[in-house]
Structure formats: structure tokens, C-alpha cells
Scaffold this motif. Structure first.
Motif, PDB file in Angstrom:
ATOM      1  N   ASN A 104       0.847  -1.190   0.000  1.00  0.00           N
ATOM      2  CA  ASN A 104       0.000   0.000   0.000  1.00  0.00           C
ATOM      3  C   ASN A 104       0.884   1.242   0.000  1.00  0.00           C
ATOM      4  O   ASN A 104       1.968   1.236   0.576  1.00  0.00           O
ATOM      5  CB  ASN A 104      -0.904   0.012   1.233  1.00  0.00           C
ATOM      6  N   THR A 105       0.398   2.300  -0.635  1.00  0.00           N
ATOM      7  CA  THR A 105       1.147   3.550  -0.680  1.00  0.00           C
ATOM      8  C   THR A 105       0.274   4.698  -0.179  1.00  0.00           C
ATOM      9  O   THR A 105      -0.958   4.626  -0.228  1.00  0.00           O
ATOM     10  CB  THR A 105       1.645   3.885  -2.097  1.00  0.00           C
ATOM     11  N   GLN A 106       0.952   5.729   0.287  1.00  0.00           N
ATOM     12  CA  GLN A 106       0.290   6.963   0.689  1.00  0.00           C
ATOM     13  C   GLN A 106       1.062   8.121   0.078  1.00  0.00           C
ATOM     14  O   GLN A 106       2.277   8.067  -0.058  1.00  0.00           O
ATOM     15  CB  GLN A 106       0.300   7.147   2.206  1.00  0.00           C
ATOM     16  N   ARG A 107       0.333   9.167  -0.242  1.00  0.00           N
ATOM     17  CA  ARG A 107       0.979  10.389  -0.698  1.00  0.00           C
ATOM     18  C   ARG A 107       0.221  11.589  -0.154  1.00  0.00           C
ATOM     19  O   ARG A 107      -0.989  11.510   0.043  1.00  0.00           O
ATOM     20  CB  ARG A 107       1.089  10.436  -2.219  1.00  0.00           C
ATOM     21  N   LEU A 108       0.943  12.641   0.093  1.00  0.00           N
ATOM     22  CA  LEU A 108       0.356  13.925   0.443  1.00  0.00           C
ATOM     23  C   LEU A 108       0.320  14.742  -0.837  1.00  0.00           C
ATOM     24  O   LEU A 108       1.325  14.823  -1.552  1.00  0.00           O
ATOM     25  CB  LEU A 108       1.178  14.639   1.510  1.00  0.00           C
ATOM     26  N   SER A 109      -0.827  15.322  -1.121  1.00  0.00           N
ATOM     27  CA  SER A 109      -1.003  16.037  -2.384  1.00  0.00           C
ATOM     28  C   SER A 109      -1.570  17.421  -2.136  1.00  0.00           C
ATOM     29  O   SER A 109      -2.370  17.624  -1.213  1.00  0.00           O
ATOM     30  CB  SER A 109      -1.950  15.262  -3.305  1.00  0.00           C
ATOM     31  N   ARG A 124      -5.071  23.029 -11.999  1.00  0.00           N
ATOM     32  CA  ARG A 124      -4.020  23.836 -12.633  1.00  0.00           C
ATOM     33  C   ARG A 124      -2.625  23.314 -12.293  1.00  0.00           C
ATOM     34  O   ARG A 124      -1.731  23.328 -13.117  1.00  0.00           O
ATOM     35  CB  ARG A 124      -4.182  25.301 -12.195  1.00  0.00           C
ATOM     36  N   HIS A 125      -2.467  22.840 -11.043  1.00  0.00           N
ATOM     37  CA  HIS A 125      -1.169  22.321 -10.621  1.00  0.00           C
ATOM     38  C   HIS A 125      -1.398  21.273  -9.538  1.00  0.00           C
ATOM     39  O   HIS A 125      -2.281  21.428  -8.697  1.00  0.00           O
ATOM     40  CB  HIS A 125      -0.274  23.435 -10.073  1.00  0.00           C
ATOM     41  N   LEU A 126      -0.587  20.223  -9.576  1.00  0.00           N
ATOM     42  CA  LEU A 126      -0.650  19.161  -8.571  1.00  0.00           C
ATOM     43  C   LEU A 126       0.768  18.835  -8.130  1.00  0.00           C
ATOM     44  O   LEU A 126       1.649  18.642  -8.965  1.00  0.00           O
ATOM     45  CB  LEU A 126      -1.315  17.911  -9.165  1.00  0.00           C
ATOM     46  N   HIS A 127       0.955  18.780  -6.814  1.00  0.00           N
ATOM     47  CA  HIS A 127       2.253  18.395  -6.258  1.00  0.00           C
ATOM     48  C   HIS A 127       1.995  17.249  -5.291  1.00  0.00           C
ATOM     49  O   HIS A 127       1.204  17.379  -4.357  1.00  0.00           O
ATOM     50  CB  HIS A 127       2.894  19.568  -5.513  1.00  0.00           C
ATOM     51  N   GLU A 128       2.667  16.120  -5.531  1.00  0.00           N
ATOM     52  CA  GLU A 128       2.496  14.922  -4.707  1.00  0.00           C
ATOM     53  C   GLU A 128       3.824  14.557  -4.055  1.00  0.00           C
ATOM     54  O   GLU A 128       4.877  14.687  -4.677  1.00  0.00           O
ATOM     55  CB  GLU A 128       2.021  13.741  -5.556  1.00  0.00           C
ATOM     56  N   THR A 129       3.751  14.093  -2.817  1.00  0.00           N
ATOM     57  CA  THR A 129       4.930  13.661  -2.077  1.00  0.00           C
ATOM     58  C   THR A 129       4.628  12.319  -1.406  1.00  0.00           C
ATOM     59  O   THR A 129       3.570  12.156  -0.793  1.00  0.00           O
ATOM     60  CB  THR A 129       5.295  14.696  -0.989  1.00  0.00           C
ATOM     61  N   TRP A 130       5.549  11.352  -1.529  1.00  0.00           N
ATOM     62  CA  TRP A 130       5.366  10.070  -0.856  1.00  0.00           C
ATOM     63  C   TRP A 130       5.332  10.264   0.653  1.00  0.00           C
ATOM     64  O   TRP A 130       6.093  11.057   1.200  1.00  0.00           O
ATOM     65  CB  TRP A 130       6.507   9.102  -1.178  1.00  0.00           C
ATOM     66  N   VAL A 131       4.484   9.487   1.321  1.00  0.00           N
ATOM     67  CA  VAL A 131       4.505   9.396   2.772  1.00  0.00           C
ATOM     68  C   VAL A 131       5.346   8.167   3.100  1.00  0.00           C
ATOM     69  O   VAL A 131       5.055   7.055   2.643  1.00  0.00           O
ATOM     70  CB  VAL A 131       3.083   9.229   3.362  1.00  0.00           C
ATOM     71  N   VAL A 132       6.399   8.378   3.853  1.00  0.00           N
ATOM     72  CA  VAL A 132       7.263   7.275   4.260  1.00  0.00           C
ATOM     73  C   VAL A 132       6.805   6.809   5.628  1.00  0.00           C
ATOM     74  O   VAL A 132       6.809   7.593   6.587  1.00  0.00           O
ATOM     75  CB  VAL A 132       8.746   7.727   4.292  1.00  0.00           C
ATOM     76  N   LEU A 133       6.378   5.556   5.695  1.00  0.00           N
ATOM     77  CA  LEU A 133       5.881   5.001   6.948  1.00  0.00           C
ATOM     78  C   LEU A 133       7.036   4.447   7.760  1.00  0.00           C
ATOM     79  O   LEU A 133       7.946   3.816   7.220  1.00  0.00           O
ATOM     80  CB  LEU A 133       4.849   3.922   6.662  1.00  0.00           C
ATOM     81  N   ALA A 134       7.000   4.684   9.057  1.00  0.00           N
ATOM     82  CA  ALA A 134       8.045   4.183   9.937  1.00  0.00           C
ATOM     83  C   ALA A 134       8.035   2.654   9.949  1.00  0.00           C
ATOM     84  O   ALA A 134       6.973   2.032   9.933  1.00  0.00           O
ATOM     85  CB  ALA A 134       7.836   4.720  11.353  1.00  0.00           C
TER      86      ALA A 134
END
Length: 135
Positions: A104-109, A124-134
């Protein structure tokens, strides 16, 4: 979260279209056209891995990726209105994805919306960042 916020509603409904298209539930070319109509011709994106994409690149991706992720599940949470004005808004959210047999993956967008003179909301614009799980 305000369930009647049009920006939140659009984030949620756009992700339904994305899941249906990528997961293979919707196979008609018109579905991809409807999906792409939600994005501005001036759309830009920064993917979780740092790749930059424009509207043409997004169209190429979606057109090629229809049905490529069978069983895809997506869940959107933590919707937050960062700012809103007459020209559009900025919304952040957390996206969860899962595929059978895959991690499973998570991202903050964060999505920046533009509002057309007729009131249509466009990404107009999208920025996504991976959530790294501990671990």
C-alpha cells in the motif's frame, strides 16, 4: 471537512474517475476524455518521485495507462482548504492506494484549482509527495 465544498467534491469525484480508468472498470475512450477535461490546458504536476509533467504528458500517461492497474483501490482523506478566492483555490489531501499483491502507498497532495469564468473547476497544478511510513 465540509462535505458540500465544491473543491473537495471535485477532488473526490476526480479520483473516482482515475480509479475507474486505471483499474479497468471504465474502458470507453469517452471516460478518459471526461477525466482529462478536469485538467487545465496549462496543467503542471510534480510527481512523488520528482518527475515534472504538463497537460500533454498527463494526457499521454492516462491514454496509455487505461486498465493498467486492475484491482486498484484509492481512498482520499484529510481534505483541507488552504486558500480560496474568486479565481480558484488550493486544497491539500492524503491519498491512499492499494493494489492486490502490492504494498500500500500513501501520498500527500496539494492541488491548485483555477475557476473558469463559467465557474468550472480545473486542476491547474498538482504536487504529490510520498509518505514514508516508519518501519
Amino acid at each position: 471537512m465540509n462535505a458540500t465544498n465544491p473543491y473537495f467534491d471535485d477532488v473526490l469525484s476526480t479520483h473516482v474517475l482515475i480509479r475507474e480508468w486505471l483499474g479497468g472498470e471504465a474502458t470507453a475512450a469517452g471516460h478518459c476524455t471526461d477525466l482529462l477535461a478536469r485538467f487545465s490546458p496549462a496543467f503542471t504536476m510534480i510527481s512523488p518521485g520528482g518527475k515534472q509533467l504538463d497537460a500533454a504528458g498527463l494526457a499521454t500517461f492516462f491514454q496509455a495507462a487505461g486498465g493498467s492497474r486492475p484491482g486498484l483501490q484509492m481512498h482520499i482523506a484529510d481534505l483541507m482548504l488552504i486558500q480560496e478566492n474568486a479565481a480558484g483555490a488550493t486544497v491539500s489531501y492524503r491519498e491512499f492506494q492499494s493494489l492486490p499483491g502490492a504494498e500500500n502507498t500513501q501520498r500527500l497532495s496539494t492541488v491548485v484549482y483555477e475557476k473558469t469564468p463559467h465557474g468550472k473547476l480545473l486542476w491547474r497544478h498538482l504536487h504529490e509527495t510520498w509518505v514514508v511510513l516508519a518501519a
